[in-house]
Design an enzyme around this catalytic site. Structure first.
Site, PDB file in Angstrom:
ATOM      1  N   HIS A   1       5.436  -3.570  10.309  1.00 41.92           N
ATOM      2  CA  HIS A   1       5.640  -4.820   9.558  1.00 41.92           C
ATOM      3  C   HIS A   1       6.750  -5.682  10.156  1.00 41.92           C
ATOM      4  O   HIS A   1       6.906  -6.839   9.774  1.00 41.92           O
ATOM      5  CB  HIS A   1       6.013  -4.513   8.096  1.00 41.92           C
ATOM      6  CG  HIS A   1       4.911  -3.894   7.303  1.00 41.92           C
ATOM      7  ND1 HIS A   1       4.908  -2.552   6.952  1.00 41.92           N
ATOM      8  CD2 HIS A   1       3.774  -4.409   6.788  1.00 41.92           C
ATOM      9  CE1 HIS A   1       3.833  -2.277   6.246  1.00 41.92           C
ATOM     10  NE2 HIS A   1       3.121  -3.385   6.139  1.00 41.92           N
TER      11      HIS A   1
ATOM     12  N   HIS B   1       6.931  -0.330   7.141  1.00 45.31           N
ATOM     13  CA  HIS B   1       7.207   0.462   8.339  1.00 45.31           C
ATOM     14  C   HIS B   1       7.437  -0.482   9.515  1.00 45.31           C
ATOM     15  O   HIS B   1       7.373  -1.711   9.364  1.00 45.31           O
ATOM     16  CB  HIS B   1       6.075   1.459   8.615  1.00 45.31           C
ATOM     17  CG  HIS B   1       4.697   0.847   8.647  1.00 45.31           C
ATOM     18  ND1 HIS B   1       4.264   0.023   9.671  1.00 45.31           N
ATOM     19  CD2 HIS B   1       3.660   0.919   7.766  1.00 45.31           C
ATOM     20  CE1 HIS B   1       3.033  -0.367   9.439  1.00 45.31           C
ATOM     21  NE2 HIS B   1       2.634   0.158   8.282  1.00 45.31           N
TER      22      HIS B   1
ATOM     23  N   LYS C   1      -0.963   2.973  19.803  1.00 45.53           N
ATOM     24  CA  LYS C   1      -0.504   2.177  18.674  1.00 45.53           C
ATOM     25  C   LYS C   1       1.009   2.199  18.546  1.00 45.53           C
ATOM     26  O   LYS C   1       1.636   3.248  18.612  1.00 45.53           O
ATOM     27  CB  LYS C   1      -1.151   2.693  17.387  1.00 45.53           C
ATOM     28  CG  LYS C   1      -0.971   1.748  16.210  1.00 45.53           C
ATOM     29  CD  LYS C   1      -1.866   2.131  15.051  1.00 45.53           C
ATOM     30  CE  LYS C   1      -1.761   1.114  13.915  1.00 45.53           C
ATOM     31  NZ  LYS C   1      -2.650   1.449  12.793  1.00 45.53           N
TER      32      LYS C   1
ATOM     33  N   ARG D   1     -10.052   1.670   1.930  1.00 43.92           N
ATOM     34  CA  ARG D   1      -8.900   2.488   1.551  1.00 43.92           C
ATOM     35  C   ARG D   1      -8.912   2.733   0.048  1.00 43.92           C
ATOM     36  O   ARG D   1      -9.564   2.026  -0.721  1.00 43.92           O
ATOM     37  CB  ARG D   1      -7.604   1.801   1.974  1.00 43.92           C
ATOM     38  CG  ARG D   1      -7.291   0.510   1.259  1.00 43.92           C
ATOM     39  CD  ARG D   1      -6.095  -0.163   1.919  1.00 43.92           C
ATOM     40  NE  ARG D   1      -5.760  -1.414   1.256  1.00 43.92           N
ATOM     41  CZ  ARG D   1      -4.953  -2.329   1.786  1.00 43.92           C
ATOM     42  NH1 ARG D   1      -4.412  -2.134   2.968  1.00 43.92           N
ATOM     43  NH2 ARG D   1      -4.681  -3.442   1.136  1.00 43.92           N
TER      44      ARG D   1
ATOM     45  N   LYS E   1       3.818   4.536  15.700  1.00 44.88           N
ATOM     46  CA  LYS E   1       3.350   5.866  15.331  1.00 44.88           C
ATOM     47  C   LYS E   1       4.030   6.912  16.209  1.00 44.88           C
ATOM     48  O   LYS E   1       4.218   6.715  17.405  1.00 44.88           O
ATOM     49  CB  LYS E   1       1.839   5.974  15.514  1.00 44.88           C
ATOM     50  CG  LYS E   1       1.033   5.107  14.555  1.00 44.88           C
ATOM     51  CD  LYS E   1       0.987   5.715  13.182  1.00 44.88           C
ATOM     52  CE  LYS E   1       0.039   4.928  12.273  1.00 44.88           C
ATOM     53  NZ  LYS E   1      -0.034   5.507  10.921  1.00 44.88           N
ATOM     54  N   THR E   2       4.415   8.018  15.605  1.00 43.78           N
ATOM     55  CA  THR E   2       4.967   9.146  16.345  1.00 43.78           C
ATOM     56  C   THR E   2       4.134  10.379  16.000  1.00 43.78           C
ATOM     57  O   THR E   2       3.202  10.301  15.187  1.00 43.78           O
ATOM     58  CB  THR E   2       6.435   9.404  15.967  1.00 43.78           C
ATOM     59  OG1 THR E   2       6.497   9.816  14.586  1.00 43.78           O
ATOM     60  CG2 THR E   2       7.271   8.144  16.140  1.00 43.78           C
TER      61      THR E   2
ATOM     62  N   ASP F   1      -4.945 -10.030  13.661  1.00 49.57           N
ATOM     63  CA  ASP F   1      -6.091  -9.516  12.913  1.00 49.57           C
ATOM     64  C   ASP F   1      -6.317 -10.263  11.605  1.00 49.57           C
ATOM     65  O   ASP F   1      -7.344 -10.090  10.953  1.00 49.57           O
ATOM     66  CB  ASP F   1      -5.935  -8.016  12.647  1.00 49.57           C
ATOM     67  CG  ASP F   1      -4.703  -7.681  11.811  1.00 49.57           C
ATOM     68  OD1 ASP F   1      -3.741  -8.476  11.811  1.00 49.57           O
ATOM     69  OD2 ASP F   1      -4.693  -6.611  11.171  1.00 49.57           O
TER      70      ASP F   1
ATOM     71  N   GLN G   1      -7.450 -13.879  -0.573  1.00 49.93           N
ATOM     72  CA  GLN G   1      -6.354 -14.336   0.280  1.00 49.93           C
ATOM     73  C   GLN G   1      -6.438 -15.844   0.494  1.00 49.93           C
ATOM     74  O   GLN G   1      -5.411 -16.526   0.549  1.00 49.93           O
ATOM     75  CB  GLN G   1      -6.387 -13.612   1.635  1.00 49.93           C
ATOM     76  CG  GLN G   1      -5.186 -13.945   2.514  1.00 49.93           C
ATOM     77  CD  GLN G   1      -5.069 -13.057   3.733  1.00 49.93           C
ATOM     78  OE1 GLN G   1      -5.455 -11.895   3.688  1.00 49.93           O
ATOM     79  NE2 GLN G   1      -4.535 -13.596   4.814  1.00 49.93           N
TER      80      GLN G   1
ATOM     81  N   LYS H   1      -9.735  -2.251   9.595  1.00 51.38           N
ATOM     82  CA  LYS H   1      -9.970  -0.952   8.962  1.00 51.38           C
ATOM     83  C   LYS H   1     -11.417  -0.502   9.217  1.00 51.38           C
ATOM     84  O   LYS H   1     -12.343  -1.299   9.138  1.00 51.38           O
ATOM     85  CB  LYS H   1      -9.733  -1.024   7.437  1.00 51.38           C
ATOM     86  CG  LYS H   1      -8.414  -1.667   7.026  1.00 51.38           C
ATOM     87  CD  LYS H   1      -7.234  -0.838   7.425  1.00 51.38           C
ATOM     88  CE  LYS H   1      -5.952  -1.338   6.766  1.00 51.38           C
ATOM     89  NZ  LYS H   1      -5.630  -2.746   7.034  1.00 51.38           N
TER      90      LYS H   1
ATOM     91  N   THR I   1       0.814  -1.211   0.000  1.00 55.73           N
ATOM     92  CA  THR I   1       0.000   0.000   0.000  1.00 55.73           C
ATOM     93  C   THR I   1       0.851   1.265   0.000  1.00 55.73           C
ATOM     94  O   THR I   1       0.341   2.362  -0.195  1.00 55.73           O
ATOM     95  CB  THR I   1      -0.930   0.017   1.228  1.00 55.73           C
ATOM     96  OG1 THR I   1      -0.139  -0.227   2.402  1.00 55.73           O
ATOM     97  CG2 THR I   1      -1.972  -1.077   1.121  1.00 55.73           C
TER      98      THR I   1
END
Length: 427
Positions: free
Chosen positions: A46, A43, A229, A84, A232-233, A194, A173, A80, A38
């Site tokens: 992963h 990041h 989470k 998206r 994330k920053t 998930d 999938q 989600k 995506t």
């Protein structure tokens, strides 16, 4: 090395299908994890799945990394709240190539029988017609079965609903698992917790279509100790691509973890064995202020993602801001690296022409920028020896700065006191 035991003591294992461990203990197995492209970089979110594949390979099994050239066009509804945006083929292809390149840093693609392999589900979906899909795949899985999945129920109960495109994601999938089971002998699919619903749809499809047996394993979704989470920053996600997140920022992300999180992360994101980790914990508990866990974690993961050279540069960057490394260090950095280093401090832009002509330091710091709220405040701080430019104390409030004082012909680093930094960019 027992794969399941390794994930268990590291705190990574979430759910495992009955019979999975017994199957893995019989000898080398093939298994896969999917990565949807995506973005043009993975990041840190992963990394749990990357580490899972690394442990899988280290346990003697054969890992497959599936990049979703086809599923990336559909969009996974798991976790989600809304659908998206779908990507164009050109963007998707660029993302695929970037993600593939990153994965090669972590897995061994030249280790004999259990060499890692990379596959792209677009290769088997590109000639699959819609009629073939609903006939050969859709008839084996009931709508009742699909609607029972949490990822579907939550979306149907929400305000946005779910498109047919996303509803069919678990079938797509599931067919991936079937294809890899049939053509590459992949007997296990792994993923985050998930993904459990999507993964077991694959095992069910294999059973219903070919009376085959396949297995599933999921890992914990990583969160911070405070429940927020992971990855994330304030400035967004922490990426593996140095163009998106600089190695210095990447290093700082790990270095700044809390003691509680560091104890969890060092198990999940490093390859240190149990004895080494427990020794580090003892060292850390004896002197928490030395941050032994955070330093070991940040060093290990930064080197594996960015290399030894970038790690050393990240250390020097930290010492420049918080230690005794001189201003000359900035000459070793390119413009993007300087901006990344000072991304968390106030930045100001001034006219290069004005600096070339010579500019009074009081005007520079209180008129052209707002380092100080007024010229009076600037003069007071300068007189007290509390202001510096390029790590040299400003002698008087009447000093003139010219282009000769610019770092890399572009930057001035201002300090108000020892720890308050400001960056002036001449353009």
């Amino acid at each position: 090395m027992n794969f399941v035991e390794e994930l268990t003591w590291r705190g990574m294992l979430h759910t495992i299908m009955p019979g999975t461990e017994e199957m893995l203990n019989k000898g080398m197995a093939s298994g896969y994890i999917g990565f949807d492209p995506t973005a043009d970089s993975l990041h840190v979110g992963h990394l749990t799945q990357i580490m899972t594949l690394i442990h899988f390979q280290r346990a003697g099994h054969k890992p497959y990394a599936l990049v979703g050239g086809a599923t990336g066009m559909v969009g996974d509804p798991s976790g989600k709240s809304q659908e998206r945006n779908l990507l164009s083929e050109d963007v998707l292809q660029h993302n695929l190539e970037s993600v593939q390149k990153q994965l090669t840093k972590f897995l061994d693609f030249n280790s004999g029988a259990n060499s890692a392999e990379m596959v792209n589900n677009y290769d088997w979906f590109k000639n699959f017609t819609f009629l073939d899909f609903i006939r050969d795949v859709g008839k084996h899985i009931t709508v009742n079965y699909m609607m029972a999945k949490d990822s579907v129920k939550k979306r149907l109960e929400g305000d946005t609903g779910m498109s047919f495109t996303e509803f069919t994601y678990q079938l797509v999938q599931g067919y991936d698992f079937y294809y890899l089971w049939k053509n590459h002998n992949c007997t296990i699919q792994m993923g985050g917790s998930d993904q459990w619903g999507n993964i077991v749809t694959g095992t069910e499809f294999i059973r219903r279509k070919d009376a085959g047996e396949a297995f599933a394993l999921t890992t914990q979704l990583i969160k911070k100790a405070d429940g927020t989470k992971f990855g994330k920053t304030e400035s967004g996600a922490v990426w593996l691509d140095p163009e998106r997140t600089s190695p210095y920022q990447f290093y700082q992300f790990w270095l700044n973890t809390t003691d509680v999180d560091a104890k969890a992360y060092i198990r999940i994101f490093t390859l240190f064995d149990r004895e080494v980790i427990e020794a580090l914990e003892v060292e850390h508990d004896a002197a928490p202020h030395t941050r032994a866990l955070q330093k070991a974690l940040a060093k290990d993961i930064t080197i594996r993602v960015h290399g030894e050279g970038e790690y050393e540069k990240a250390i020097k960057s930290s010492e420049f801001l918080f230690g005794n490394v001189g201003i000359e260090f900035l000459n070793e950095l390119n413009e993007a690296e300087v901006l990344a280093l000072f991304s968390g401090v106030p930045n100001f832009t001034v006219s290069l022409a004005e600096i070339e002509a010579g500019i009074n330091v009081s005007d520079l710091l209180a008129v052209k920028t707002s380092v100080f709220p007024s010229k009076g405040e600037a003069k007071k701080m300068i007189a007290g020896g509390g202001a510096a430019i390029n790590k040299v104390k400003i002698a008087t409030a009447d000093d003139i700065y010219t282009a000769d004082t610019l770092i890399n012909g572009k930057f001035l680093v201002v300090q108000k006191g020892k720890k308050n930094y400001f960056l002036i960019v001449a353009e």
